[in-house]
Structures are given as structure tokens and as C-alpha cells.
Design a protein around this motif. Structure first.
Motif, PDB file in Angstrom:
ATOM      1  N   LEU A   8      55.450  71.341  12.345  1.00  0.00           N
ATOM      2  CA  LEU A   8      54.482  70.640  12.461  1.00  0.00           C
ATOM      3  C   LEU A   8      55.340  69.094  12.663  1.00  0.00           C
ATOM      4  O   LEU A   8      56.317  68.632  11.555  1.00  0.00           O
ATOM      5  CB  LEU A   8      53.757  70.418  11.126  1.00  0.00           C
ATOM      6  CG  LEU A   8      52.809  71.556  11.204  1.00  0.00           C
ATOM      7  CD1 LEU A   8      51.783  71.686   9.877  1.00  0.00           C
ATOM      8  CD2 LEU A   8      51.851  71.890  12.433  1.00  0.00           C
ATOM      9  N   SER A  10      54.327  64.678  13.112  1.00  0.00           N
ATOM     10  CA  SER A  10      53.270  63.825  13.167  1.00  0.00           C
ATOM     11  C   SER A  10      52.811  63.097  14.573  1.00  0.00           C
ATOM     12  O   SER A  10      53.394  63.408  15.603  1.00  0.00           O
ATOM     13  CB  SER A  10      53.751  62.395  12.627  1.00  0.00           C
ATOM     14  OG  SER A  10      54.778  61.891  13.020  1.00  0.00           O
ATOM     15  N   TYR A  38      45.949  71.018  17.691  1.00  0.00           N
ATOM     16  CA  TYR A  38      46.232  70.154  16.618  1.00  0.00           C
ATOM     17  C   TYR A  38      45.714  70.836  15.304  1.00  0.00           C
ATOM     18  O   TYR A  38      44.820  71.500  15.182  1.00  0.00           O
ATOM     19  CB  TYR A  38      45.990  68.543  16.793  1.00  0.00           C
ATOM     20  CG  TYR A  38      44.477  68.533  16.721  1.00  0.00           C
ATOM     21  CD1 TYR A  38      43.864  68.096  15.690  1.00  0.00           C
ATOM     22  CD2 TYR A  38      43.797  68.380  18.004  1.00  0.00           C
ATOM     23  CE1 TYR A  38      42.523  67.782  15.639  1.00  0.00           C
ATOM     24  CE2 TYR A  38      42.453  68.212  18.087  1.00  0.00           C
ATOM     25  CZ  TYR A  38      41.746  67.672  16.950  1.00  0.00           C
ATOM     26  OH  TYR A  38      40.265  67.786  16.955  1.00  0.00           O
ATOM     27  N   TYR A  39      46.329  70.195  13.946  1.00  0.00           N
ATOM     28  CA  TYR A  39      45.801  70.836  12.950  1.00  0.00           C
ATOM     29  C   TYR A  39      45.619  69.426  12.265  1.00  0.00           C
ATOM     30  O   TYR A  39      46.067  68.482  12.031  1.00  0.00           O
ATOM     31  CB  TYR A  39      46.995  71.350  12.012  1.00  0.00           C
ATOM     32  CG  TYR A  39      47.546  72.605  12.766  1.00  0.00           C
ATOM     33  CD1 TYR A  39      47.204  73.857  12.490  1.00  0.00           C
ATOM     34  CD2 TYR A  39      48.952  72.350  13.670  1.00  0.00           C
ATOM     35  CE1 TYR A  39      47.618  74.915  13.109  1.00  0.00           C
ATOM     36  CE2 TYR A  39      49.162  73.606  14.311  1.00  0.00           C
ATOM     37  CZ  TYR A  39      48.662  74.691  13.993  1.00  0.00           C
ATOM     38  OH  TYR A  39      49.185  76.020  14.569  1.00  0.00           O
ATOM     39  N   LYS A  40      44.422  69.397  11.496  1.00  0.00           N
ATOM     40  CA  LYS A  40      43.935  68.560  10.717  1.00  0.00           C
ATOM     41  C   LYS A  40      44.328  68.776   8.887  1.00  0.00           C
ATOM     42  O   LYS A  40      44.018  69.906   8.728  1.00  0.00           O
ATOM     43  CB  LYS A  40      42.421  68.448  10.655  1.00  0.00           C
ATOM     44  CG  LYS A  40      41.900  67.725  11.775  1.00  0.00           C
ATOM     45  CD  LYS A  40      41.875  66.181  11.800  1.00  0.00           C
ATOM     46  CE  LYS A  40      40.991  65.613  10.706  1.00  0.00           C
ATOM     47  NZ  LYS A  40      41.161  64.108  11.067  1.00  0.00           N
ATOM     48  N   ILE A  41      45.024  68.328   8.382  1.00  0.00           N
ATOM     49  CA  ILE A  41      45.486  68.354   7.119  1.00  0.00           C
ATOM     50  C   ILE A  41      44.784  67.105   6.339  1.00  0.00           C
ATOM     51  O   ILE A  41      45.695  65.959   6.198  1.00  0.00           O
ATOM     52  CB  ILE A  41      46.952  68.363   6.746  1.00  0.00           C
ATOM     53  CG1 ILE A  41      47.418  69.560   7.914  1.00  0.00           C
ATOM     54  CG2 ILE A  41      47.536  68.768   5.731  1.00  0.00           C
ATOM     55  CD1 ILE A  41      48.876  69.811   7.971  1.00  0.00           C
ATOM     56  N   GLY A  42      43.830  67.265   5.595  1.00  0.00           N
ATOM     57  CA  GLY A  42      42.936  66.293   4.994  1.00  0.00           C
ATOM     58  C   GLY A  42      42.818  65.123   6.108  1.00  0.00           C
ATOM     59  O   GLY A  42      42.014  65.664   6.892  1.00  0.00           O
ATOM     60  N   LYS A  44      45.006  63.566   7.915  1.00  0.00           N
ATOM     61  CA  LYS A  44      46.300  63.400   8.845  1.00  0.00           C
ATOM     62  C   LYS A  44      45.901  64.500   9.850  1.00  0.00           C
ATOM     63  O   LYS A  44      45.460  65.782   9.503  1.00  0.00           O
ATOM     64  CB  LYS A  44      47.313  63.683   8.135  1.00  0.00           C
ATOM     65  CG  LYS A  44      47.695  62.598   7.158  1.00  0.00           C
ATOM     66  CD  LYS A  44      49.112  62.593   6.571  1.00  0.00           C
ATOM     67  CE  LYS A  44      49.204  61.608   5.390  1.00  0.00           C
ATOM     68  NZ  LYS A  44      50.140  60.325   5.990  1.00  0.00           N
TER      69      LYS A  44
END
Length: 70
Positions: A8, A10, A38-42, A44
Motif C-alpha cells: 500500500l 499513499s 483504492y482502499y479507504k482506511i479510516g 485515508k
């Protein structure tokens, strides 16, 4: 089944690879103009570098197939 080769990165790193800003990357993603998974982490957003590279390769192939209009 989970991918095992996930690295992953940024939004800033992806923007640098694409030669754009994070703001433009956000706009393209929200409009659906750029279809890199894409990944949503919180709050971010992160991208798998392998997906970014695959997208670039596919985009390059599409660009190369177009005829020149000059």
C-alpha cells in the motif's frame, strides 16, 4: 482470497508516480475518471502499487494504439 503482494502506498506517492497533485488525483477518483482500485482506511486513501503499475501499463497500451491526428 486475499492478495499476498499488496504494497500500500499513499495518495502522495501515487500522485508523484502519475506526475500530478494529490488534489487532482482526488478529483479524478471522485469523478470516476481514473479507475485505479483504492482502499479507504479510516479517512485515508491508499493504493496497491501493483494496481497502479497495472493501470499505467494498460493506459500506455491504449495510448500507443491511437492513431496520430497530425
Amino acid at each position: 482470497m486475499f492478495k499476498t503482494n499488496i504494497k500500500l502506498v499513499s495518495q502522495k506517492e501515487v500522485a508523484e508516480v502519475l506526475g500530478t497533485s494529490v488534489a487532482v488525483l482526488n478529483t479524478l477518483r471522485s469523478r470516476g475518471t481514473i479507475d485505479i482500485p483504492y482502499y479507504k482506511i479510516g479517512r485515508k486513501v491508499a493504493y496497491n502499487m501493483a494496481d497502479v503499475q497495472k493501470w499505467l501499463e494498460e493506459k500506455g497500451r491504449r495510448t500507443c494504439r491511437r492513431k496520430s491526428t497530425r
